[in-house]
Scaffold this motif. Structure first.
Motif, mmCIF file in Angstrom:
data_model
loop_
_atom_site.group_PDB
_atom_site.id
_atom_site.type_symbol
_atom_site.label_atom_id
_atom_site.label_comp_id
_atom_site.label_asym_id
_atom_site.label_seq_id
_atom_site.Cartn_x
_atom_site.Cartn_y
_atom_site.Cartn_z
ATOM 1 N N ASN A 20 17.387 29.908 -5.659
ATOM 2 C CA ASN A 20 17.419 30.760 -4.163
ATOM 3 C C ASN A 20 17.690 32.383 -5.160
ATOM 4 O O ASN A 20 16.856 32.858 -4.284
ATOM 5 N N LEU A 21 17.742 32.551 -6.194
ATOM 6 C CA LEU A 21 18.046 33.623 -6.701
ATOM 7 C C LEU A 21 16.923 33.985 -7.546
ATOM 8 O O LEU A 21 16.013 35.631 -7.081
ATOM 9 N N VAL A 162 25.481 30.226 -8.425
ATOM 10 C CA VAL A 162 26.237 30.732 -10.073
ATOM 11 C C VAL A 162 26.787 32.304 -9.858
ATOM 12 O O VAL A 162 26.870 32.277 -8.717
ATOM 13 N N CYS A 163 27.357 31.932 -10.768
ATOM 14 C CA CYS A 163 28.527 33.527 -10.940
ATOM 15 C C CYS A 163 28.241 34.230 -12.003
ATOM 16 O O CYS A 163 28.687 33.342 -13.506
ATOM 17 N N PHE A 164 28.291 35.264 -12.278
ATOM 18 C CA PHE A 164 27.948 36.072 -13.852
ATOM 19 C C PHE A 164 28.966 36.691 -13.583
ATOM 20 O O PHE A 164 28.418 37.647 -14.607
ATOM 21 N N LEU A 185 18.369 40.335 -13.308
ATOM 22 C CA LEU A 185 19.413 40.277 -12.042
ATOM 23 C C LEU A 185 20.745 41.245 -12.713
ATOM 24 O O LEU A 185 21.266 41.176 -13.545
ATOM 25 N N GLY A 186 21.265 41.588 -11.270
ATOM 26 C CA GLY A 186 22.128 42.711 -12.271
ATOM 27 C C GLY A 186 23.599 41.821 -11.243
ATOM 28 O O GLY A 186 23.500 40.839 -11.180
ATOM 29 N N ASP A 187 24.343 43.019 -10.602
ATOM 30 C CA ASP A 187 25.608 42.404 -10.401
ATOM 31 C C ASP A 187 25.538 41.765 -9.150
ATOM 32 O O ASP A 187 25.076 42.154 -7.950
ATOM 33 N N GLU A 188 26.457 40.794 -8.655
ATOM 34 C CA GLU A 188 26.984 40.284 -7.558
ATOM 35 C C GLU A 188 27.572 41.738 -6.853
ATOM 36 O O GLU A 188 28.191 42.680 -6.429
ATOM 37 N N LEU A 189 27.546 41.140 -5.347
ATOM 38 C CA LEU A 189 27.464 43.094 -4.302
ATOM 39 C C LEU A 189 29.081 42.086 -3.785
ATOM 40 O O LEU A 189 28.849 41.260 -3.498
ATOM 41 N N GLY A 193 30.518 48.307 -0.939
ATOM 42 C CA GLY A 193 29.571 48.165 -1.400
ATOM 43 C C GLY A 193 28.828 47.336 -0.585
ATOM 44 O O GLY A 193 27.318 47.972 0.070
ATOM 45 N N PHE A 194 28.750 45.938 -0.066
ATOM 46 C CA PHE A 194 28.653 45.592 0.502
ATOM 47 C C PHE A 194 28.365 45.448 2.615
ATOM 48 O O PHE A 194 27.885 44.891 2.751
ATOM 49 N N GLY A 195 29.965 46.622 2.525
ATOM 50 C CA GLY A 195 29.948 46.704 4.064
ATOM 51 C C GLY A 195 30.739 44.823 4.051
ATOM 52 O O GLY A 195 31.260 44.702 5.193
ATOM 53 N N LEU A 196 31.432 44.322 3.304
ATOM 54 C CA LEU A 196 31.940 42.887 4.006
ATOM 55 C C LEU A 196 33.560 43.044 3.760
ATOM 56 O O LEU A 196 34.279 43.864 2.165
ATOM 57 N N THR B 41 15.212 33.029 2.832
ATOM 58 C CA THR B 41 14.896 33.237 1.201
ATOM 59 C C THR B 41 14.114 32.471 0.566
ATOM 60 O O THR B 41 13.837 32.778 -0.584
ATOM 61 N N LYS B 84 24.659 44.458 4.969
ATOM 62 C CA LYS B 84 25.726 44.491 5.804
ATOM 63 C C LYS B 84 24.787 44.046 6.623
ATOM 64 O O LYS B 84 25.293 42.727 7.434
ATOM 65 N N TYR B 176 20.283 36.397 -3.095
ATOM 66 C CA TYR B 176 20.895 35.247 -2.339
ATOM 67 C C TYR B 176 20.878 34.356 -2.936
ATOM 68 O O TYR B 176 20.719 33.573 -4.038
ATOM 69 N N PHE B 182 25.882 37.727 -2.729
ATOM 70 C CA PHE B 182 24.780 38.419 -2.962
ATOM 71 C C PHE B 182 24.389 39.033 -4.298
ATOM 72 O O PHE B 182 25.274 39.148 -4.882
ATOM 73 N N PHE B 183 23.661 39.326 -4.997
ATOM 74 C CA PHE B 183 22.921 40.111 -6.526
ATOM 75 C C PHE B 183 22.197 40.962 -6.043
ATOM 76 O O PHE B 183 21.315 40.807 -5.580
ATOM 77 N N ALA B 184 22.525 42.171 -6.795
ATOM 78 C CA ALA B 184 21.854 43.091 -6.625
ATOM 79 C C ALA B 184 20.633 42.801 -7.676
ATOM 80 O O ALA B 184 20.962 42.757 -8.822
ATOM 81 N N GLY B 186 18.795 43.810 -10.893
ATOM 82 C CA GLY B 186 19.100 44.986 -12.777
ATOM 83 C C GLY B 186 17.961 46.258 -12.494
ATOM 84 O O GLY B 186 17.065 46.170 -12.110
#
Lengths: 198, 198
Positions: A20-21, A162-164, A185-189, A193-196, B41, B84, B176, B182-184, B186
């Motif tokens: 999925n990533l 997946v969890c970083f 790939l960067g950080d999880e939202l 910032g995610f609006g949630l 996705t 969002k 996703y 979700f990840f952003a 990098g």
């Protein structure tokens, strides 16, 4: 020894989450003792229960006939730690350089009863059996596979996610654009910032 | 007004590069004045010259018959700025909530002579004409499209390459995993970290 000591077998029904990533993948295949390895960006999940995937493998690739003859291929999800090896494997063909795999610096290993060599440094590995679709293969170079086994690095794949968080950034995935350009790939939202609401 | 003021038409032969990143996409379609919008996705590049794509669109989605009747769909590559809205659009179906699009907060617009509404906040948009493949569509929910027009935000897509150097992180892409995770994307790999000479 980057990731292979941390692998555990994971649920093939949920292993599509490793795809999925949208990371650039490593395709490997084996037939009669011969191994092919190529990075492939055009790989993605197709289904779950069990995981299926699509993979675009053009006719000029050394790896393709190995897939066609054996009926199997493996997908690795490489980490930043093996960017150099991945780039090398994508820059030459074994059709032109017979010792490409040795020169790449990649370390190969196998798991359980699969003969397909896997490349150390991926956060997950999925073994696929080809579902024959001759029209797709000939017209679009599109292969469809059904997952028969999957493994993931337990440092980054927990409870089928997946969890970083707190993970070495070298274990993040690689995302290809063009030329020699890759992103990590960067950080999880999270949070605002995610609006949630968390 | 996040990205639509910065769009320019880009080469449809190279627009697959917008899909190479492996970001979660936004699928939109229109038929007879009715619009569907859903994140997806399982979308990826299939070919170039011109760009083709694969997109998995399950039968229960409101958007699917709009694609089947019109023969077209659009793929947007959303930025973090609309996480969002994307999450909302993926959490409900227009089959259950007729005003889903309005409630999402997403802003829609069209470009040139395409009737398909696009969602503001994507770094790129590709309009696809369906290449009919009934077997793939029925068995795998897999649609194949050929790109007929493409647009990208000139702040992040230059000379047919995605480049995030000096760009607001809100314009990075979304990737996703599962659930609401979700990840952003990098940074680009450069120098020693990549193991390549620059």
């Amino acid at each position: 020894m980057i990731t292979r000591d941390y692998l555990e077998k994971v649920d093939i029904n949920k292993a599509y989450r490793l795809l999925n990533l949208g990371a650039t993948c490593m395709v490997t295949a084996e037939y009669n003792g011969d191994t092919g390895a190529m990075p492939a960006t055009w790989v993605g999940a197709l289904d779950y229960n069990p995981t299926k995937c699509t993979a675009v493998i053009a006719k000029e690739h050394y790896t393709r006939p190995l897939i066609e003859k054996s009926g199997y291929f493996a997908i690795g999800v490489p980490s930043v730690a093996i960017a150099k090896e991945l780039f090398y494997l994508g820059s030459v063909s074994k059709n032109d350089e017979k010792d490409k795999l040795e020169k790449s610096g990649a370390e190969f290993f196998t798991l359980d009863n699969s003969k397909i060599p896997l490349i150390d440094g991926c956060i997950g590995y999925l073994i696929f059996k080809v579902i024959p679709e001759p029209h797709n293969e000939q017209v679009y170079d599109l292969f469809i596979g059904e997952c028969v086994a999957a493994y993931a690095d337990k440092r980054v794949y927990k409870n089928n996610h997946v969890c970083f968080d707190g993970v070495d950034p070298k274990l993040h995935t690689l995302h290809y654009v063009a030329g020699s350009h890759f992103f990590a790939l960067g950080d999880e939202l999270k949070g605002d910032g995610f609006g949630l609401d968390e």
